[in-house]
Write an enzyme that holds these catalytic residues in place. Structure first.
Site, PDB file in Angstrom:
ATOM      1  N   CYS A  94     -11.463 -10.862 -15.588  1.00  0.00           N
ATOM      2  CA  CYS A  94     -11.124  -9.753 -16.474  1.00  0.00           C
ATOM      3  C   CYS A  94     -12.292  -8.837 -16.824  1.00  0.00           C
ATOM      4  CB  CYS A  94     -10.495 -10.294 -17.754  1.00  0.00           C
ATOM      5  SG  CYS A  94      -9.147 -11.445 -17.447  1.00  0.00           S
ATOM      6  N   HIS A 109     -11.080  -6.201 -26.578  1.00  0.00           N
ATOM      7  CA  HIS A 109     -10.473  -6.975 -25.497  1.00  0.00           C
ATOM      8  C   HIS A 109      -9.044  -7.334 -25.897  1.00  0.00           C
ATOM      9  CE1 HIS A 109     -10.211  -9.428 -21.977  1.00  0.00           C
ATOM     10  NE2 HIS A 109     -10.097 -10.552 -22.648  1.00  0.00           N
ATOM     11  N   HIS A 146      -2.235  -6.599 -19.829  1.00  0.00           N
ATOM     12  CA  HIS A 146      -3.571  -7.022 -19.414  1.00  0.00           C
ATOM     13  C   HIS A 146      -3.700  -6.771 -17.913  1.00  0.00           C
ATOM     14  CE1 HIS A 146      -7.320  -8.904 -19.059  1.00  0.00           C
ATOM     15  NE2 HIS A 146      -7.158  -9.954 -19.837  1.00  0.00           N
TER      16      HIS A 146
END
Length: 388
Positions: free
Chosen positions: A146, A280, A317
């Site tokens: 990520c 995040h 995401h």
């Protein structure tokens, strides 16, 4: 600070709202989410059947195609016609198609097609994009989950900031596919109720989303010399490692705080001068709690007045692409003077006592913003973007 100021002069984006910045502005910056039942592949045997995907009628899209489209837009907006000298750095997990072919052939007892399998490798995705656009070298794939795209952007800034390159093409992509979707579903990481609620009480997990963004990064001197108008300055960047757990964040957010502090030092910025944080913010219980502690450590009392939002609540995401997609959102926030909200927010969580923007977008005179990302393995990234 970097020896040479670094600016972004070109950008291209593809999100679950569609290709280009206009759909992103009309979605994220108005508080609309892109989540819907997945029709791209069979979800009849999964716990969760929701993601943020953009369907164009052509089936499972390929990362190379989407990255090439974004890169072409970035080069065009930067005013670069000859890209043959540009290094290219991209975050990617590789494409799904040949991975599927490999396992299908293996299970059936057939010898997998090596040439087809090679097309799915992360490095080959970068080569395909570079060949399509006539780009230079090095051609590097970043695969650290990520933070992959953020890592690509950080390394591009390092190349430019240290004078090893004048201009670099960088970014990343992830497109929701059955392989990764199934893994996250089996790990029970996806929101069980199909809703992403970052920093809210009762949050149950994340949801995946399509994303890709590519930037032209160059020295401010180079941009001036060719009359290019910077879209934003990247004044600070940093990476860090928790060294804590293979999937859990450090409970005090130590690594994320270290990255944010280092990026702000590079930017020569006091914490109180940051106008917005794109967090995040995955919507998982552990991540959001740890990130709150990190932000309080970095910003102190300013954390209570600092607007924070998680745009994953709308885009999903985007995994390897998250850092690039969210850097693009930060760039647009600076340009438009709008802080995007956190969609899906319900009841405040006492453990996440931040100024979470949850009541719609806020118009603010933004000058400096911070984008944060974390990944499995304890890797963290921080980017400071400013008006040029």
């Amino acid at each position: 600070m970097a020896a040479e100021p670094v600016v972004i002069t070109g950008a291209g984006v593809h999100s679950a709202f569609g290709p280009g910045e206009r759909p992103l502005l009309e979605g994220v910056f108005t508080g609309q989410h892109a989540f819907a039942p997945v029709t791209r592949f069979d979800t009849s045997r999964t716990r969760t059947a929701v993601a943020a995907v953009h369907e164009d009628g052509r089936g499972q899209p390929g990362q190379a195609r989407v990255l090439t489209e974004c890169a072409r837009t970035a080069l065009r907006t930067a005013g670069i016609e000859d890209a043959s000298a540009l290094p290219v750095l991209l975050g990617t997990k590789g494409d799904y198609h040949a991975v599927h072919t490999f396992w299908r052939d293996t299970v059936a007892g057939r010898r997998p097609d090596a040439a087809a399998t090679a097309q799915s490798l992360p490095g080959q995705v970068v080569e395909t994009v570079a060949d399509a656009l006539g780009l230079g070298r090095p051609r590097t794939a970043f695969t650290n989950a990520c933070v992959a795209a953020a890592d690509a952007l950080v390394h591009a800034c390092r190349l430019v900031g240290t004078g090893r390159a004048e201009t670099v093409l960088c970014g990343g992509a992830y497109l929701v596919d059955p392989e990764v979707f199934g893994k996250f579903d089996q790990a029970r990481a996806l929101a069980s109720d199909g809703r992403v609620r970052p920093f809210a009480k009762g949050r149950t997990g994340l949801l995946l989303g399509d994303g890709a963004a590519v930037f032209v990064v160059e020295s401010a001197a180079r941009a001036r010399s060719r009359g290019a108008e910077p879209l934003a300055a990247v004044s600070g960047w940093a990476l860090s490692g928790d060294a804590h757990h293979v999937v859990h964040p450090h409970p005090e957010g130590a690594g994320l705080a270290a990255a944010a502090e280092a990026a702000l030092r590079m930017a020569g910025a006091e914490p109180g001068t940051v106008d917005y944080v794109n967090a995040h913010g995955t919507g998982t219980p552990l991540n959001d709690r740890a990130e709150t502690k990190a932000l309080r450590r970095v910003f102190g009392d300013h954390a209570r007045r600092l607007p924070v939002s998680s745009t994953k609540s709308m885009t999903g995401h985007a995994l390897e692409a998250a850092g690039a997609l969210e850097a693009m959102i930060c760039l647009l926030a600076l340009r438009e003077g709008i802080v995007p909200p956190t969609a899906g927010f319900t009841e405040p969580d006492p453990d996440c006592d931040l100024d979470v923007v949850c009541d719609g977008p806020r118009r603010l005179p933004l000058r400096r913003v911070l984008s944060l990302n974390s990944a499995f393995g304890g890797v963290n990234s921080a980017l400071v973007l400013e008006l040029p």
